[in-house]
Design a protein around this motif. Structure first.
Motif, PDB file in Angstrom:
ATOM      1  N   MET A  88      57.595 -99.100 -11.788  1.00 60.03           N
ATOM      2  CA  MET A  88      58.679 -99.055 -10.436  1.00 60.03           C
ATOM      3  C   MET A  88      60.129 -98.823 -10.972  1.00 60.03           C
ATOM      4  N   GLN A  89      60.669 -97.942 -10.362  1.00 56.69           N
ATOM      5  CA  GLN A  89      62.123 -97.993 -10.896  1.00 56.69           C
ATOM      6  C   GLN A  89      62.868 -97.913  -9.728  1.00 56.69           C
ATOM      7  N   ASP A  90      63.812 -98.733  -9.430  1.00 55.20           N
ATOM      8  CA  ASP A  90      64.616 -98.897  -8.271  1.00 55.20           C
ATOM      9  C   ASP A  90      63.850 -98.938  -7.030  1.00 55.20           C
ATOM     10  N   GLY A  91      62.661 -99.642  -7.042  1.00 55.45           N
ATOM     11  CA  GLY A  91      61.909 -99.813  -6.040  1.00 55.45           C
ATOM     12  C   GLY A  91      60.578 -98.513  -5.616  1.00 55.45           C
ATOM     13  N   GLN A  92      61.080 -97.557  -6.502  1.00 54.94           N
ATOM     14  CA  GLN A  92      60.252 -96.186  -6.546  1.00 54.94           C
ATOM     15  C   GLN A  92      59.225 -95.919  -7.457  1.00 54.94           C
ATOM     16  N   PRO A  93      58.036 -95.627  -7.205  1.00 51.46           N
ATOM     17  CA  PRO A  93      57.132 -95.432  -8.141  1.00 51.46           C
ATOM     18  C   PRO A  93      57.584 -94.270  -9.177  1.00 51.46           C
ATOM     19  N   VAL A 143      50.429 -99.820 -18.024  1.00 56.28           N
ATOM     20  CA  VAL A 143      49.653 -98.688 -18.756  1.00 56.28           C
ATOM     21  C   VAL A 143      48.551 -99.020 -20.045  1.00 56.28           C
ATOM     22  N   PRO A 144      49.007-100.203 -20.584  1.00 52.77           N
ATOM     23  CA  PRO A 144      47.855-100.723 -21.415  1.00 52.77           C
ATOM     24  C   PRO A 144      46.624-101.166 -21.054  1.00 52.77           C
ATOM     25  N   VAL A 145      46.934-101.743 -19.806  1.00 47.25           N
ATOM     26  CA  VAL A 145      45.499-102.113 -19.047  1.00 47.25           C
ATOM     27  C   VAL A 145      44.720-100.880 -18.505  1.00 47.25           C
ATOM     28  N   MET A 146      45.510 -99.835 -18.088  1.00 49.76           N
ATOM     29  CA  MET A 146      44.926 -98.576 -17.530  1.00 49.76           C
ATOM     30  C   MET A 146      44.231 -97.868 -18.854  1.00 49.76           C
ATOM     31  N   VAL A 147      44.939 -97.979 -20.143  1.00 44.42           N
ATOM     32  CA  VAL A 147      44.056 -97.376 -20.973  1.00 44.42           C
ATOM     33  C   VAL A 147      42.826 -97.919 -21.324  1.00 44.42           C
ATOM     34  N   GLU A 200      46.412 -89.141 -13.101  1.00 44.89           N
ATOM     35  CA  GLU A 200      47.636 -89.218 -12.576  1.00 44.89           C
ATOM     36  C   GLU A 200      47.899 -90.872 -12.263  1.00 44.89           C
ATOM     37  N   ILE A 201      48.815 -91.368 -12.660  1.00 44.67           N
ATOM     38  CA  ILE A 201      49.203 -92.721 -12.665  1.00 44.67           C
ATOM     39  C   ILE A 201      50.602 -92.976 -11.922  1.00 44.67           C
ATOM     40  N   LEU A 223      48.313 -90.405 -17.611  1.00 45.88           N
ATOM     41  CA  LEU A 223      47.527 -90.751 -18.656  1.00 45.88           C
ATOM     42  C   LEU A 223      46.498 -89.931 -19.346  1.00 45.88           C
ATOM     43  N   VAL A 224      46.825 -89.779 -20.521  1.00 40.13           N
ATOM     44  CA  VAL A 224      46.003 -88.598 -21.251  1.00 40.13           C
ATOM     45  C   VAL A 224      45.147 -89.160 -22.384  1.00 40.13           C
ATOM     46  N   ILE A 225      43.996 -88.804 -22.365  1.00 37.17           N
ATOM     47  CA  ILE A 225      42.992 -89.097 -23.433  1.00 37.17           C
ATOM     48  C   ILE A 225      42.482 -87.596 -24.094  1.00 37.17           C
ATOM     49  N   SER A 226      43.038 -87.540 -25.262  1.00 39.89           N
ATOM     50  CA  SER A 226      42.691 -86.222 -25.813  1.00 39.89           C
ATOM     51  C   SER A 226      41.704 -86.431 -27.033  1.00 39.89           C
ATOM     52  N   GLN A 227      41.043 -85.598 -27.730  1.00 34.15           N
ATOM     53  CA  GLN A 227      40.222 -85.653 -28.862  1.00 34.15           C
ATOM     54  C   GLN A 227      40.591 -84.755 -29.831  1.00 34.15           C
ATOM     55  N   LEU A 228      40.722 -85.138 -31.246  1.00 35.99           N
ATOM     56  CA  LEU A 228      41.040 -83.995 -32.281  1.00 35.99           C
ATOM     57  C   LEU A 228      39.982 -83.285 -32.424  1.00 35.99           C
TER      58      LEU A 228
END
Length: 272
Positions: free
Chosen positions: A252-257, A90-94, A247-248, A262-267
């Protein structure tokens, strides 16, 4: 604070886990209720396990004692498990989304649930000054050793946002924080209160698959799943406008995605 009977607690908790694994949810629920009587602060997360089995109320968030214990125990192996085994990126996606949308650089970043510093490290060259917050002292120690943050605090995220009177931030991140929170009002209001108008609030969530009218549930892995409509409503109510919602796959959890957002919002509006 009365001393916990560790032996009785371990016995009840192990019994509850075994019954849950065997699919005897009614008996497991009784055993988890015993666990809560012995340890009301709930270091083992019995409340979220009850909710994940569809028993008892869904709590508004995971118990602080549970989250703290969980991360204190896993601090040393945390990055290895998250990045290598669970494919958490997730950090890389951000960073990629910020670059694609030509957002930044930033003056002051608040990294909520900073853990060992994955997000702070990934965005370090885009920000002048980074403050990190995490409930786990062991995690914060590891982040501190990396020398990525100007300021680090050991604190529960919602408490910190409520009490903080530092200068406001123009970037607030909460990667992998929402799976430990059900109700999002305290987080979203708190973020807004600590930001400059026009600042960005970026977070990841794990998605409730069918939008069946429930705002959030505890999923099968004891992590909170949120409906997209609930996230959108809460952001709008708190003065945020969504710039980007993608949508991201969170991990992976137990081999399942684990599908998420991932939300970018602005105040866009300040609070009275």
């Amino acid at each position: 604070m009365k001393k916990i009977d560790e032996d009785a607690l371990a016995e009840a908790y192990n019994r509850a886990l075994a019954l849950e694994k065997a699919g005897d949810f009614d008996a497991a629920a009784k055993a988890y209720e015993e666990v809560l009587k012995i340890d009301p602060e709930d270091h083992g997360g019995a409340a979220v396990r009850l909710a994940s089995m569809g028993r008892g109320e869904t709590p508004p968030k995971a118990p602080d004692a549970y989250v703290e214990t969980l991360f204190d125990q896993h601090a040393e192996s945390f990055e290895d498990i998250l990045v290598e085994q669970l494919n958490y990126a997730v950090p890389v996606m951000v960073r990629q989304r910020l670059q694609d949308l030509k957002l930044g650089p930033f003056k002051r970043m608040l990294d909520l649930g900073c853990g060992t510093g994955l997000t702070g490290g990934t965005l370090r060259d885009m920000v002048e000054d980074i403050t990190g917050i995490d409930i786990s002292e062991n995690m914060v120690e590891i982040a501190h050793e990396k020398d990525l943050y100007e300021t680090l605090y050991v604190a529960e995220v919602e408490d910190f946002l409520e009490d903080n009177d530092d200068e406001p931030f123009d970037l607030v991140t909460a990667t992998d924080v929402l799976p430990y929170l059900g109700a999002l009002e305290p987080l979203f209001f708190g973020a807004a209160e600590n930001m400059v108008p026009g600042g960005l609030f970026i977070f990841s969530s794990e998605t409730l698959p069918a939008d069946d009218g429930r705002p959030y549930i505890v999923g099968p892995h004891q992590r909170f799943l949120h409906s997209e409509s609930y996230i959108r409503e809460r952001l709008a109510d708190t003065g945020f406008e969504i710039i980007d919602l993608s949508e991201i796959n969170v991990r992976m959890q137990d081999g399942q995605p684990s599908p998420g957002h991932l939300v970018i919002s602005q105040l866009t509006r300040a609070h009275d």
